[in-house]
Design a protein around this motif. Structure first.
Motif, short mmCIF file in Angstrom:
data_model
loop_
_atom_site.label_atom_id
_atom_site.label_comp_id
_atom_site.label_asym_id
_atom_site.label_seq_id
_atom_site.Cartn_x
_atom_site.Cartn_y
_atom_site.Cartn_z
N ARG A 18 46.36 46.11 52.21
CA ARG A 18 45.91 44.93 52.95
C ARG A 18 44.70 45.25 53.82
O ARG A 18 43.76 44.46 53.92
N GLU A 19 44.72 46.40 54.46
CA GLU A 19 43.57 46.79 55.29
C GLU A 19 42.30 46.90 54.45
O GLU A 19 41.22 46.48 54.88
N VAL A 44 49.01 51.94 41.22
CA VAL A 44 49.57 50.62 41.42
C VAL A 44 48.49 49.72 42.02
O VAL A 44 47.72 50.16 42.90
N THR A 45 48.44 48.47 41.57
CA THR A 45 47.50 47.47 42.09
C THR A 45 48.27 46.42 42.87
O THR A 45 49.20 45.80 42.32
N VAL A 62 43.81 45.28 45.01
CA VAL A 62 43.56 46.59 45.63
C VAL A 62 44.38 47.63 44.89
O VAL A 62 45.64 47.57 44.86
N THR A 63 43.70 48.55 44.26
CA THR A 63 44.37 49.60 43.48
C THR A 63 44.50 50.85 44.35
O THR A 63 43.51 51.33 44.91
N GLU A 77 40.12 51.23 44.44
CA GLU A 77 39.09 50.20 44.39
C GLU A 77 39.65 48.87 44.90
O GLU A 77 40.86 48.65 44.91
N THR A 78 38.73 47.99 45.32
CA THR A 78 39.09 46.65 45.80
C THR A 78 38.16 45.65 45.13
O THR A 78 36.94 45.74 45.27
N VAL A 79 38.75 44.71 44.43
CA VAL A 79 37.95 43.73 43.70
C VAL A 79 38.58 42.35 43.88
O VAL A 79 39.76 42.23 44.23
#
Length: 316
Positions: A18-19, A44-45, A62-63, A77-79
């Motif tokens: 979450r951050e 895990v995503t 967010v993986t 990564e964050t997409v």
């Protein structure tokens, strides 16, 4: 083979994910946690709802992962990804497929492809052998046309142009023109006659002359457009011949006769003027059986006396 069971430490790293999502979405807020997806061993995503306006159905992904035998989970990564009901833009198309008739504007360039089916090579003379080469000596020279025909033949064959319109290009152009200004158009269905007999039709040259022409009537809906010979409209040159208006004869004025016209109207007659029309100055008029001019009538004898020489009455 990927394990379907999520890694425990990666699945519990919800706050870490979450951050990372909040940092990527700043200053927009991040929604609730939607779930997890197993991408591989110790990978895990985490999915979070997107609160960005205009991104309905999208979510933050967010993986997180950890190394083998390590307990520290890190962000991979964050997409921002679309969901099944996300609002998406149309599929991208190259400009050559997005272009539509009428999109060209001043200054725009539209180069034709080298393999454009609408065009075929013309005769420019570049591939002709030199006059003194052996290839030119083997070729039989065709009879030369008359000088007056050279210009028309050169234009018809496309001489001087690298490419000319192919047969496929002619057919597609004819179909396009006939669709808008052809015999099936609503205007042509109610026309009194076809364009073939219209005096405002300018015929084309070449093979298209047999089926098309250009309208030159400024009042017609197809003015300046290529029309089929079977097309027609109400502005046909022979639609209706309007009769000329009848001109009245020139007025004849008699200048030799003068008519006296009163300047003022006569006063209207009254009853007093009608009663005193026969009375004298003293108000006594002639009675029935009497005479004027100094004559008198003797009521007793009935004789008439005339005045004497001295003005007195004469006796008779």
């Amino acid at each position: 083979m990927r394990s379907r069971t999520p890694d425990r430490l990666c699945a519990e790293a919800v706050e870490l994910a979450r951050e990372a999502a909040v940092e990527a979405a700043h200053p927009r807020p991040v929604g609730e946690h939607l779930g997890t997806v197993v991408d591989g061993d110790r990978v895990v995503t985490h999915l979070f709802a997107c609160r960005e306006p205009g991104y309905r159905g999208w979510h933050w992904a967010v993986t997180v992962a950890r190394a083998s035998r390590a307990k520290l989970v890190t962000v991979d990564e964050t997409v921002l990804l679309p969901g099944t009901d996300a609002l998406l833009a149309p599929q991208w198309l190259p400009w050559s497929e997005r272009l539509r008739p009428g999109d060209m504007g001043p200054g725009d360039l539209l180069p034709a492809d080298a393999d454009d089916l609408r065009l075929e090579p013309g005769f420019s003379g570049e591939d002709a052998p030199p006059p003194n080469s052996p290839l030119a000596a083997d070729e039989e020279e065709p009879p030369l046309p008359r000088p007056a025909e050279l210009g028309a033949i050169a234009d018809e064959l496309g001489m001087g142009r690298p490419r000319v319109l192919s047969r496929f290009g002619l057919h597609t152009a004819a179909d396009r023109w006939e669709e808008e200004f052809g015999p099936k158009a609503q205007m042509a269905q109610s026309a009194p006659a076809s364009c073939m007999s219209c005096g405002f039709l300018v015929p084309l040259t070449g093979s298209l002359r047999q089926a098309f022409g250009v309208c030159a009537n400024e009042y017609a809906p197809a003015d300046g457009r290529v029309v089929s010979l079977a097309y027609g409209c109400g502005a046909h040159s022979e639609a209706a011949v309007m009769p000329k208006p009848v001109r009245p004869p020139e007025p004849v004025v008699d200048e030799n006769r003068v008519d006296a016209m009163p300047l003022h109207d006569p006063p209207p007659a009254t009853d007093e003027d009608a009663d005193g029309a026969g009375n004298g100055p003293d108000g006594s008029g002639d009675k029935a059986g009497g005479r004027s001019g100094g004559e008198s009538t003797d009521g007793d004898s009935g004789s008439t006396s005339a005045p004497g020489p001295d003005g007195g009455p004469a006796t008779g």
